[in-house]
Write a protein that holds these residues in place. Structure first.
Motif, PDB file in Angstrom:
ATOM      1  N   GLY A  42      19.391  -4.457   9.719  1.00  0.00           N
ATOM      2  CA  GLY A  42      18.307  -5.442   9.741  1.00  0.00           C
ATOM      3  C   GLY A  42      18.241  -6.332   8.525  1.00  0.00           C
ATOM      4  N   LEU A  43      19.278  -6.340   7.692  1.00  0.00           N
ATOM      5  CA  LEU A  43      19.311  -7.155   6.487  1.00  0.00           C
ATOM      6  C   LEU A  43      20.451  -8.162   6.568  1.00  0.00           C
ATOM      7  CD1 LEU A  43      18.890  -4.372   3.752  1.00  0.00           C
ATOM      8  CD2 LEU A  43      17.100  -5.624   4.961  1.00  0.00           C
ATOM      9  N   THR A  44      20.237  -9.340   5.989  1.00  0.00           N
ATOM     10  CA  THR A  44      21.278 -10.360   5.913  1.00  0.00           C
ATOM     11  C   THR A  44      21.783 -10.436   4.484  1.00  0.00           C
ATOM     12  OG1 THR A  44      20.238 -11.641   7.670  1.00  0.00           O
ATOM     13  CG2 THR A  44      21.830 -12.793   6.260  1.00  0.00           C
ATOM     14  N   VAL A  45      23.089 -10.291   4.302  1.00  0.00           N
ATOM     15  CA  VAL A  45      23.685 -10.283   2.967  1.00  0.00           C
ATOM     16  C   VAL A  45      23.990 -11.704   2.515  1.00  0.00           C
ATOM     17  CG1 VAL A  45      25.730  -9.573   1.653  1.00  0.00           C
ATOM     18  CG2 VAL A  45      24.635  -7.978   3.233  1.00  0.00           C
ATOM     19  N   ASP A  52       0.822  -1.222   0.000  1.00  0.00           N
ATOM     20  CA  ASP A  52       0.000   0.000   0.000  1.00  0.00           C
ATOM     21  C   ASP A  52       0.850   1.264   0.000  1.00  0.00           C
ATOM     22  OD1 ASP A  52      -2.343  -1.508   0.014  1.00  0.00           O
ATOM     23  OD2 ASP A  52      -2.402  -1.583   2.203  1.00  0.00           O
ATOM     24  N   GLY A  53       1.878   1.272  -0.849  1.00  0.00           N
ATOM     25  CA  GLY A  53       2.686   2.467  -1.016  1.00  0.00           C
ATOM     26  C   GLY A  53       3.658   2.770   0.096  1.00  0.00           C
ATOM     27  N   ALA A  54       3.948   1.786   0.948  1.00  0.00           N
ATOM     28  CA  ALA A  54       4.829   2.032   2.096  1.00  0.00           C
ATOM     29  C   ALA A  54       5.620   0.774   2.421  1.00  0.00           C
ATOM     30  CB  ALA A  54       4.006   2.465   3.313  1.00  0.00           C
ATOM     31  N   VAL A  55       6.659   0.927   3.243  1.00  0.00           N
ATOM     32  CA  VAL A  55       7.434  -0.214   3.722  1.00  0.00           C
ATOM     33  C   VAL A  55       7.544  -0.166   5.233  1.00  0.00           C
ATOM     34  CG1 VAL A  55       8.808  -0.513   1.618  1.00  0.00           C
ATOM     35  CG2 VAL A  55       9.637   1.013   3.423  1.00  0.00           C
ATOM     36  N   ALA A  56       7.661  -1.336   5.833  1.00  0.00           N
ATOM     37  CA  ALA A  56       7.929  -1.431   7.263  1.00  0.00           C
ATOM     38  C   ALA A  56       9.424  -1.294   7.509  1.00  0.00           C
ATOM     39  CB  ALA A  56       7.424  -2.759   7.812  1.00  0.00           C
ATOM     40  N   VAL A  57       9.791  -0.563   8.527  1.00  0.00           N
ATOM     41  CA  VAL A  57      11.199  -0.359   8.861  1.00  0.00           C
ATOM     42  C   VAL A  57      11.784  -1.656   9.418  1.00  0.00           C
ATOM     43  CG1 VAL A  57      12.798   0.958  10.291  1.00  0.00           C
ATOM     44  CG2 VAL A  57      10.739   2.045   9.381  1.00  0.00           C
ATOM     45  N   PRO A  58      12.961  -2.089   8.947  1.00  0.00           N
ATOM     46  CA  PRO A  58      13.579  -3.303   9.507  1.00  0.00           C
ATOM     47  C   PRO A  58      13.818  -3.165  11.006  1.00  0.00           C
ATOM     48  CG  PRO A  58      14.680  -2.643   7.479  1.00  0.00           C
ATOM     49  CD  PRO A  58      13.760  -1.515   7.852  1.00  0.00           C
ATOM     50  N   THR A  59      13.649  -4.250  11.726  1.00  0.00           N
ATOM     51  CA  THR A  59      13.806  -4.210  13.184  1.00  0.00           C
ATOM     52  C   THR A  59      14.913  -5.124  13.696  1.00  0.00           C
ATOM     53  OG1 THR A  59      12.081  -5.897  13.422  1.00  0.00           O
ATOM     54  CG2 THR A  59      11.392  -3.591  13.561  1.00  0.00           C
ATOM     55  N   GLY A  60      15.622  -5.800  12.796  1.00  0.00           N
ATOM     56  CA  GLY A  60      16.736  -6.633  13.222  1.00  0.00           C
ATOM     57  C   GLY A  60      17.949  -5.799  13.594  1.00  0.00           C
ATOM     58  N   PRO A  61      18.981  -6.409  14.152  1.00  0.00           N
ATOM     59  CA  PRO A  61      20.175  -5.665  14.556  1.00  0.00           C
ATOM     60  C   PRO A  61      20.822  -4.934  13.383  1.00  0.00           C
ATOM     61  CG  PRO A  61      20.185  -7.858  15.521  1.00  0.00           C
ATOM     62  CD  PRO A  61      19.067  -7.839  14.521  1.00  0.00           C
ATOM     63  N   GLY A  62      21.348  -3.751  13.646  1.00  0.00           N
ATOM     64  CA  GLY A  62      21.974  -2.974  12.586  1.00  0.00           C
ATOM     65  C   GLY A  62      20.950  -2.531  11.560  1.00  0.00           C
TER      66      GLY A  62
END
Length: 391
Positions: free
Chosen positions: A371-374, A359-369
């Motif tokens: 919040g993404l795993t490479v 719906d035109g938006a994203v949720a902010v990541p909440t994991g450490p740093g």
């Protein structure tokens, strides 16, 4: 935790993006060409690794950094200065880097974001908890519509944003070949196509004169123009102020005029803008972005988060954390990093945690740093150039 090693990579993009602005082109370049590609930086510090990705947007646009200048600044100057420093000493590091090589905001943004990612991972908290906490859990997105010779393409782009992704804020590039009247005509076509409920701003990217701007905004007033972004040359704050006085209440946003904290003070003194457009690659990362936002708060100036973050979840995530830390009452419009969160396809570098548009938006990541795993195998596969900086 002290920094032991800096790792730099220039990475390929999964797609090529070409866009047209009044001030130049935006082109990520052909496959295997370094120019136009993003840089990934890893900071290794006693078992913790912080990561960031930024695509220098020059040549062809208004920020001076290129991939080669970013690599050179970090490899030869910034990187050696970082070795042995504590990852938590953000202010001391910022001052040290300025004293040895001022400017270079894209290189500085990489370092600053990677330090925040490393510190967040070390403490087990998301980046936004390091910079004020989560005032917003969901970030609305803006879609920037490129200039096209055929206005129908602008309409199609706008319709895709609204109908496919639920975007509620559009920004139409302006100051094309036909002058401001053609820009007004383009705006009218888009407004008719998407209806009255979507905010539409215009961005001439310094391509209008003050007289053009006032004429265009008067013509657009009945079509509910949402804002005007950087209509005139970046140093001409006197013209920005004059436009603002004659804009009939249309908010004026400073982008090209705003690189530094000192720029923010000058814009305030000149009464030249209603909104600051803060792009992390332009201002040097999260640390200066927060200071510029504070100047805006002190003077009732709204905060807009810019930067396309083309095909980069890492760059988009840094912007999302910044947006999360700024209360909604102090923000203006929506965040521009939509091109990093799926509209150009999946980011192959991300194994887990990728943001998705709902719906035109994203949720902010909440994991450490961040919040993404490479995906390290994908990172290796996408690397065009790699080098390390050690003691």
């Amino acid at each position: 935790m002290r920094i032991e090693r800096i790792e730099l990579r220039v990475t390929e993009l999964p797609v090529r993006l070409k866009r047209t602005f009044s001030s130049g082109s935006y082109d990520t370049g052909p496959a295997d060409q370094l120019l136009g590609k993003p840089v990934v930086l890893k900071i290794h510090a006693e078992g913790v690794t912080g990561i960031a990705q930024i695509r220098p947007i020059s040549p062809g646009h208004f920020v001076a950094d290129t991939v080669h200048s970013v690599i050179g600044a970090i490899k030869d100057i910034y990187g050696p200065l970082l070795i042995g420093r504590r990852i938590c000493d953000l202010e001391a590091i910022d001052g040290l880097l300025t004293s040895r090589l001022a400017g270079n905001p894209a290189a500085r943004a990489l370092i600053d974001i990677a330090l925040h990612d490393a510190l967040g991972k070390a403490l087990g908290v998301p980046v936004h908890d390091l910079i004020g906490g989560r005032a917003n859990a969901v970030i609305p997105l803006e879609w920037s519509v490129s200039l096209y010779d055929d206005p129908a393409q602008m309409v199609a782009d706008a319709r895709r944003a609204v109908e496919e992704f639920g975007i509620r804020v559009l920004c139409l590039k302006a100051a094309g070949k036909g002058g401001w009247r053609a820009d007004v005509a383009n705006f009218e076509l888009v407004r008719k196509a998407i209806g009255p409920d979507i905010m539409i701003g215009v961005d001439p990217n310094t391509g209008w004169t003050a007289a053009d701007t006032v004429s265009a905004l008067h013509a657009l007033r009945d079509m509910d123009v949402g804002y005007c972004e950087q209509p005139v040359e970046r140093a001409n704050l006197k013209a920005m102020s004059a436009i603002r006085a004659k804009a009939g209440g249309v908010p004026i946003m400073a982008d090209e005029s705003l690189f530094t904290l000192q720029d923010a003070a000058r814009i305030v003194d000149a009464e030249a803008a209603d909104v600051f457009c803060i792009k992390l690659y332009k201002v040097g990362g999260l640390t200066p972005a927060r200071k510029i936002a504070a100047v805006g708060e002190a003077h009732g100036i709204g905060i807009n988060c810019g930067g396309l973050a083309v095909a980069s979840q890492l760059e988009a995530a840094a912007a999302a954390h910044f947006c999360a830390s700024v209360p909604a009452a102090r923000t203006f419009g929506a965040a521009e990093f939509v091109f990093g969160v799926g509209v150009m396809g999946d980011d192959p570098l991300i194994a887990d945690g990728a943001m998705r548009i709902v719906d035109g938006a994203v949720a902010v990541p909440t994991g450490p740093g961040l919040g993404l795993t490479v995906d390290e195998a994908a990172l290796e596969r996408m690397t065009l150039q790699k080098l390390d900086v050690t003691a």
